[in-house]
Write an enzyme that holds these catalytic residues in place. Sequence first.
Site, PDB file in Angstrom:
ATOM      1  N   GLN A 251     -35.448  -0.881 -41.676  1.00 45.78           N
ATOM      2  CA  GLN A 251     -35.843   0.244 -40.828  1.00 45.78           C
ATOM      3  C   GLN A 251     -34.958   0.235 -39.586  1.00 45.78           C
ATOM      4  O   GLN A 251     -35.054  -0.666 -38.750  1.00 45.78           O
ATOM      5  CB  GLN A 251     -37.311   0.144 -40.419  1.00 45.78           C
ATOM      6  CG  GLN A 251     -37.783   1.395 -39.676  1.00 45.78           C
ATOM      7  CD  GLN A 251     -39.150   1.240 -39.056  1.00 45.78           C
ATOM      8  OE1 GLN A 251     -39.296   0.553 -38.048  1.00 45.78           O
ATOM      9  NE2 GLN A 251     -40.147   1.885 -39.643  1.00 45.78           N
TER      10      GLN A 251
ATOM     11  N   TYR B 168     -39.461   7.247 -30.433  1.00 45.35           N
ATOM     12  CA  TYR B 168     -38.133   6.645 -30.370  1.00 45.35           C
ATOM     13  C   TYR B 168     -37.075   7.744 -30.245  1.00 45.35           C
ATOM     14  O   TYR B 168     -37.396   8.933 -30.197  1.00 45.35           O
ATOM     15  CB  TYR B 168     -37.887   5.762 -31.584  1.00 45.35           C
ATOM     16  CG  TYR B 168     -38.852   4.591 -31.709  1.00 45.35           C
ATOM     17  CD1 TYR B 168     -39.454   4.027 -30.586  1.00 45.35           C
ATOM     18  CD2 TYR B 168     -39.169   4.056 -32.958  1.00 45.35           C
ATOM     19  CE1 TYR B 168     -40.335   2.960 -30.698  1.00 45.35           C
ATOM     20  CE2 TYR B 168     -40.046   2.993 -33.081  1.00 45.35           C
ATOM     21  CZ  TYR B 168     -40.631   2.444 -31.954  1.00 45.35           C
ATOM     22  OH  TYR B 168     -41.504   1.394 -32.069  1.00 45.35           O
TER      23      TYR B 168
ATOM     24  N   ARG C 258     -51.833  -3.784 -41.754  1.00 45.95           N
ATOM     25  CA  ARG C 258     -52.865  -4.736 -41.362  1.00 45.95           C
ATOM     26  C   ARG C 258     -53.460  -5.466 -42.566  1.00 45.95           C
ATOM     27  O   ARG C 258     -53.756  -6.663 -42.494  1.00 45.95           O
ATOM     28  CB  ARG C 258     -53.967  -4.003 -40.578  1.00 45.95           C
ATOM     29  CG  ARG C 258     -53.521  -3.524 -39.211  1.00 45.95           C
ATOM     30  CD  ARG C 258     -54.545  -2.634 -38.537  1.00 45.95           C
ATOM     31  NE  ARG C 258     -54.515  -1.272 -39.045  1.00 45.95           N
ATOM     32  CZ  ARG C 258     -55.266  -0.273 -38.554  1.00 45.95           C
ATOM     33  NH1 ARG C 258     -56.109  -0.513 -37.563  1.00 45.95           N
ATOM     34  NH2 ARG C 258     -55.183   0.943 -39.047  1.00 45.95           N
TER      35      ARG C 258
END
Length: 717
Positions: A112, A201, A349
Amino acid sequence: MGEGRQSAGKGFSGLLSSGRIGQMDLRNRMFVTAMGVSLAEDDGTAGERLIAYHEEQAKGGAALIVTGVMGVAWPVGAVQPNQLGVSDDRFLPGLRRLTDRVHAHGAKIAAQIHQGGLMAGHSAQDGHPLWAPSLPGPFVGDFPDYFLPEELEAFGGSAVPSVKVLTVEDIAIAVRQYADGARRAKEAGFDACEIHGGHGYLISSFLSPSTNKRTDQYGGPLENRARLMLEVLAAVREAVGPDFPVWMKLDSREAGKAVGTTLDDARAVARMLEAGGADAIAVTAYHDVGQAKLHSGSNIPHEPEMNIPAAAAIRAEVGIPIIASGRVEPDRGEKRFQEGAFDFLAMGRKILADPQLPNKLAAGRPQDVRPCIYCYTCVSTAYIRQQVRCAVRSETGFEHLQDRATPATGKRYVVIGGGPGGMEAARRLDALGNNVTLIEQSDRLGGTLRFASLAYEPNERILEWLKREIEASDVDVRLKTVATPELLQTLAPDEVIVATGAVRDMPPIPGNDLDHVFSGDDMRKMMLGESSDALKRKTGLATRLATRIGAATGVTANLDFVRKATRQWMPLGDRVVIIGGELVGVELAEFLIERGRKVTVVEEGPKFGRGLTVVRRLRLIPELREHGVALFAEAKDIRIDREAVSFTTAEGERHLVPADTVIVAKGAHGDSSLADSLRAHGFSVKEVGDCTGVGYIEGAIRGAARAVQGEAAIPQI
C-alpha cells in the site's frame, strides 16, 4: 456488476472460494486490510518484527495481505513512527525478505503506497512540511478534549506544522514518487499494489472539496479534483506494466464534513478509475478529524457493516472487483458476499485477534475463532505513537519474540480465580501438556468480566470463547471452592497462579453507608443474581426474591437475558449519581441511560474515561453527553445525603444533584494477600490480572500470557 457469484453453499463457501484480481489468482476472498502498526525499523526498513507479524497472517490462511502505508516520499509524508518506506532502493532487501516469508505460506502480499499529505503529523514533528493542494482552514472540534494529558503529549505535542501548497511542478514530483514506489514494490516481490487514495492523505486531499480550494486544472469540478488520483494511477501502471495488479483505495464519503467527498462523487470516480486501468477498488470512508466520535465512525467503524452499502453501490457502477471492510462478522460477510455486495472482504481487527481466522473457517471451526471485542486497543496505539497490540491476543505485534518463550510442560499447576486471567492461564497451560486445576469460589466462570459484558456486549464474546476453550480442555474446573493452603497441599502443584482479581473497597465518602448507596460489587452481585449482607440490607423483598429466583433458575447466567430484562425493570431509582468517572463509571453510565435513568457522573480527576482506550473514549464520552448525562470533573469534597449528592465544582462552587440511587464506581486496587499467604506456606506463586493492579481485560490476558510463555516473549505494556 463485478465478478460472478457461486450459488450459496454451506458454511463459508463464498468467502472460501478462489478469486482473481487482474492477473492475480487468490486462494479465497479474505484479505488482511492495511493497518498502521508501527512495526518497521526506525529507518523505515522491514525488519524481523514486521516480517514475523505478516508471516503469522500468511500462516493463518488469508489470501492476500495488504501492508500498512509505505511512504513513497519517506520520511516526508510519514503519518506514524516506524512506518515502512519505499522511497529509495535501500528499502528493497528488507522488503524482499518480507515477501519471501509471506509467499512461503501460500499467501500473496500487496504494497500500500501513500504520501500522508495533511495527515503526516509525525513527519511534521521532524520539520517536514505537510504537502497539500491548498492551505487548510483552522482546526475545529472536540477531538483533543478526550485525551489524557500523557496521551496528548504522545500524540504530537503542540508544534504547529508548516504546509507546502503544491505547485504543478511539485505535483509532477509526487506522481513520479508514487510510480517509483510501485516499481520498487514490484522489484521486491510484491504481488500487487494498492494506491492509498483515501483517509485525508495526499491524493484524497486533492479529491475532497473540503481541502482542495485550487482554481487551476487540479481544483474545482470533480474531474479536476480527481486528476491527481488518475495521474498517479496512470504513472504507476506505466511503471509496473499491464499485468501487475494495481488498485485504488477510495473514500466513499467524508463523515461530518459540510462539504466533502460524497457517495455520488465516489461512484463517478470509480468509473474513472476503471477506465484508467485500475484492477479493483478498495472502498473505505473518512471523516472530519476534529469530531471525536467520528474516529470510530468511518474507516474503522463502531457500527457493524457501516461501509458495506457504499461498497455495494460502487460495485453496481463498475465491472472490476470491489474490496470491502469495516466491522463485518464472518457469517455476515458470507451473507453479504453471496448477495453481491462485494468481491473480497478485508479484515483488520479480527485478524489481529486471531490470524488463524481464515484457516478456522476453512476447517469448519468458526466457534474457535478468538473474537475481537472492539475495545480499540489496536487502533488507539496509533494515537499514542506506540506499536500495535491486541487486548485478547498478547502475541500480536510480538511474533518475533516467540522463539524466546520458556513455557513449562508436563508440570502440575493450580490456577486460582476463574476470571479472564485465570481462564487464559489455564487454557494456555493445558495446551502445553500440563496438569491444570482451576479453582473458582463462585458457582460459574467469568469473574468481573461477566459484569463488564453486561455493560459492553462485545466483552461477552471473549468470555464465551474462554469458557469454550476451558470446556474443550482437560482442565479440572472446581467451582464453589475456596483455595485454602490445605486444599493446595493435597493437589501438590509445582506452581500456583493467583488470578483472583481486584479488591473494591468503599472509599471514605461521607454518607457511603446509606441504604441507597451501592458499590461496584453491589451492582455486580445484584445484576448477576448474587447476594451479600450489604445487598440484603439495601434492597427490598421484591429484589431479593428476583435475585434468588434468577440464581435458582439460572436465568441470571444468561447475560443477554439480563441485558433485556433490565430494560424493563431494575431495582434502582430514576435519578442515579455515579461517583467515579473512570472506565467502570462511564460504561455503567452508558448501561443505565439505555435503561431510562437520568445519570450524573462525578469524577475527582480532570478527565473522564481513564482505563478506556483513546478511540473508545473518543466515542463514549461524547455519546454520554449527547444522551444528557451530566459530567462533572475535578469535583472535591463529595458528600452523599439521603436525597442528593453534593460536591465542589472545578469553578469552586458548591453543587447539589438530586439522587434516588448512588453508585460508587471507584476504590478498586490490587490485592496480593492470598498470594503472599500461599508463599508463606511454601508454594511457588505467580500473580496475574487485577490482583496485581487494575489492568482490565488486556491486563488480565497479557498477565496470563506472561506467566505461561515467559516475560521475554510477552513484554509488559
